[in-house]
Enzyme design. Structure first.
Site: not given
Ligand code: NDP
Length: 489
Positions: A238, A272
């Protein structure tokens, strides 16, 4: 204000003040693996409870969430900076989803009869959806309860144990959720927490879970998918969006302007499926823009939404505004000076070329572009000309359904903003850079289950098809039967 690592811990911050509000462990790959191993045993117990046993325990958790909303809401506000009313809104929606998933799991996933077909009419055919085992859920920070629970609730209701890695910006919210679950379901660690930075999330993708439910940016989603490919671990992704809103000539312009302003600026645009681009029929363009400008000018960034939760996002928002203005765009509200140290004022951009970053890339800030179109065909074409395909909105009296069907997004709201997100029975997900797979609704339950097909012979068939005893006569009868049944064009 950035996330600070101290030894094997990291700190979370109040983005409104920069103050440290909590210290959490950075779980190592070994610790993540140990959590998944513990989850295996918990999963077996959880599955053995059956739908009724799980629904009872999920109801206890749901009740605790509903009773303690202000407490959890305060943790959300502390870590994301969003106003209390917005924290409550995401909790209300999350609780609705949890209730729906628990209530409908048996109907959606329990054994269902299927027609065996004429040739095998001696068989009873059934399908049932069994739990996958252990699901790893990786969540973002923008809706730190609603978003991960969109996977967690459905995975649990489908009979799986879950290991949850919240965003490094909202570990306190994740901890609260997992602890409240453990109070409602104390017997086994059916829902566990692992905290840390990206590496901890990466470790979860390689820890041998049966599925990864990832919500976050498209860039990280690609890393998750690549890591999961090594072990053929299935994923649901997502990711982000660049959601369009279309305004037809017959639209209720006040309602459309209201939806634009709320859809684009609420939660500081960090949604999002928030509204990022608007395409308006030329007959109503000027009147619509005037209404948006008036409403946007009245929004109080400090009161009606909060600061940018993730400081680095300020640079992205600033760059998109700069790109738009440099390419000839105009800011009717906000603009270059709208981006402060923590807050971004509402920004309404017009005359922005379609190839600008402000139109093509996810901004994830309180900005919106508005473009005039000659007709709704052009609006649909421009809306669909995007790498993303998450959500969309249409304002139209006569053509709402038709336009909605033509938009290449996973979900479309007609004459109201984002309504699909609150309807638990509807699937939610995207295409293209917005990801794939579905959470919510029956599709969301099945996303966390394995279809098991069973064919049970009820009586011996008069003609043996699957035996070396099959005769030439049988083959001739079957040949004639099929020609008769399917031979006509
Ligand atoms: P990120 O992609 O930066 O992070 C998402 C999660 O992935 C965090 O828990 C992060 O940890 C973790 N993560 C980071 N690197 C890795 C890796 N290499 N492998 C596995 N997990 C990893 O997104 P954001 O947290 O900044 O969220 C914002 C984004 O989410 C926006 O693009 C938004 O549109 C999207 N979003 C989509 C939704 C949907 O339903 N389609 C709903 C809500 C948001 P850490 O934070 O510790 O880096």
């Amino acid at each position: 204000m950035t996330t600070v690592l101290t030894g094997e811990t990291f700190e979370s911050f109040d983005p409104a003040t920069g103050e440290v509000v909590g210290t959490y462990p950075v779980h190592t790959a070994e610790q993540v693996q140990a959590a998944v191993a513990k989850a295996r045993d918990a999963a077996a117990w959880w599955e053995s409870l059956g739908f009724a046993g799980r629904a009872e325990r999920l109801a206890a958790w749901r009740a605790a969430l509903a009773q303690r909303m202000p407490e959890l809401g305060a943790v959300i506000t502390e870590e994301t900076g969003k106003p209390a009313g917005d924290a409550q809104l995401e909790l209300v929606l999350a609780i609705e989803h949890l209730a729906w998933a628990a209530k409908h799991a048996r109907k959606v996933l329990g054994p269902q009869r299927r027609a065996p077909g004429l040739l095998l009419s001696n068989q009873a055919a059934t399908v049932e959806y069994q739990p996958l085992g252990v699901v790893g859920v990786i969540g973002p920070w923008n809706y730190p309860v609603y978003t991960p629970l969109g996977s967690v609730s459905y995975a649990l209701a489908a009979g799986n144990a879950v290991v949850f890695k919240p965003s490094e910006f909202t570990p306190g919210v994740g901890k609260w959720l997992v602890e409240s679950f453990a109070e409602a379901v104390p017997e086994h660690p059916v829902l566990q927490l692992v905290t840390g930075l990206g590496e901890t999330g990466a470790a979860l993708t390689k820890a041998g879970v049966d599925k990864i439910a990832f919500t976050g940016s498209a860039a990280t989603g690609k890393k998750v998918m690549a890591a999961a490919a090594e072990t053929l671990t299935p994923v649901v992704i997502e990711a982000g969006g660049k959601d369009p809103l279309l305004v037809d000539a017959d639209a209720d312009l006040d309602a459309a302007a209201d939806a634009t302003v709320w859809g684009a600026f609420s939660n500081a645009g960090q949604t999002c499926a928030g509204v990022e681009r608007v395409y308006v029929h030329e007959r109503v363009h000027d009147a619509f823009v005037a209404k948006v400008v008036a409403k946007a000018g009245a929004v109080d960034a400090g009161k009606q939404y909060g600061p940018m939760t993730m400081p680095a996002q300020l640079d992205v928002v600033r760059k998109h505004i700069d790109d738009a203005l440099a390419a000839g765009g105009r800011a009717l509200v906000g603009g270059r000076d709208a981006v402060g140290d923590r807050y971004v004022e509402p920004t309404v951009l017009v005359d922005v070329p379609e190839d600008c970053s402000a139109v093509r890339e996810e901004t994830f800030g309180p900005t919106v572009t508005i473009a005039k179109v000659a007709d709704m065909d052009e609006a649909v074409e421009k809306a669909n000309d995007s790498a993303y395909g998450l959500g969309s909105t249409v304002f139209s009296k006569a053509r709402g359904m038709e336009l909605a069907r033509r938009l290449r997004t996973g979900q479309t709201a007609i004459n109201a903003p984002l309504s699909f997100a609150g309807i638990a029975s509807l699937p939610f997900g995207g295409s293209g850079e917005s990801g794939f797979g579905r959470i919510h609704g029956p599709e969301g339950l099945r996303e966390f289950a394995r279809p098991k097909a069973i064919a049970r012979q009820r009586f011996t068939a008069p003609i043996a098809l699957t035996s070396f005893a099959r005769s030439k006569k049988t083959e001739a009868i079957v040949g004639k039967l099929i020609a008769k049944l399917h031979g006509k064009g």
